[in-house]
Design a protein around this motif. Structure first.
Motif, short mmCIF file in Angstrom:
data_model
loop_
_atom_site.label_atom_id
_atom_site.label_comp_id
_atom_site.label_asym_id
_atom_site.label_seq_id
_atom_site.Cartn_x
_atom_site.Cartn_y
_atom_site.Cartn_z
N LEU A 238 0.83 -1.21 0.00
CA LEU A 238 0.00 0.00 0.00
C LEU A 238 0.86 1.26 0.00
O LEU A 238 0.56 2.25 -0.67
N ARG A 239 1.94 1.22 0.78
CA ARG A 239 2.82 2.38 0.85
C ARG A 239 3.45 2.67 -0.51
O ARG A 239 3.50 3.81 -0.97
N TRP B 267 2.29 1.75 -3.44
CA TRP B 267 1.19 2.17 -4.32
C TRP B 267 0.89 3.67 -4.12
O TRP B 267 0.81 4.43 -5.08
N HIS B 268 0.77 4.09 -2.90
CA HIS B 268 0.47 5.50 -2.62
C HIS B 268 1.64 6.41 -2.96
O HIS B 268 1.44 7.54 -3.42
N ALA B 269 2.86 5.93 -2.78
CA ALA B 269 4.04 6.72 -3.16
C ALA B 269 4.06 6.93 -4.68
O ALA B 269 4.37 8.03 -5.16
N TRP C 263 1.44 7.04 -6.61
CA TRP C 263 0.39 8.02 -6.90
C TRP C 263 0.82 9.42 -6.53
O TRP C 263 0.51 10.39 -7.24
N LEU C 264 1.54 9.58 -5.43
CA LEU C 264 2.03 10.91 -5.06
C LEU C 264 3.00 11.45 -6.11
O LEU C 264 2.97 12.64 -6.43
#
Length: 125
Positions: free
Chosen positions: A15-16, A18-20, A22-23
């Protein structure tokens, strides 16, 4: 605190990541939009001023002048040449027609010429 997150390290790291990712995409989009806005602002700031007066030109050899227009007139054609205030006044005084929409003759205080050639159409009866 947030009990809806997975309880194992592997899924949390996924998840981390994935979100990185996206950021990074969001930051790149923000940077591109800011660059576009900066360029648009510079374009508006550096845009040349429209000419104050324009002579509409005819077709053919020598492209004879047809009408005098104010620089922001919407009726001026594609064949045109920008002129200064003195030349526009001279052309009107010499008998060149004035645009009936933007009325450069009135703007240049050339209203009452003896033959009225700046306001009449030579083809009109």
């Amino acid at each position: 605190m947030f009990d809806d997150l997975p309880h194992d390290v592997d899924r949390l790291q996924t998840l981390r990541v994935w979100h990185a990712m996206w950021l990074v995409r969001i930051d790149a989009k923000i940077a591109a939009l800011q660059q576009r806005q900066t360029e648009a602002e510079q374009g508006r700031h550096n845009r040349p001023q429209p000419p104050e007066w324009v002579v509409e030109l005819g077709i053919g050899t020598g492209r004879p002048p047809l009408r005098v227009h104010a620089g922001d007139c919407y009726m001026v054609g594609k064949r045109r040449r920008s002129v200064g205030r003195d030349e526009a006044r001279r052309l009107l005084a010499d008998g060149l027609r004035a645009c009936t929409h933007c009325r450069p003759d009135a703007q240049l205080d050339i209203i009452d010429l003896s033959d009225g050639s700046t306001r009449t159409d030579p083809h009109a009866v």
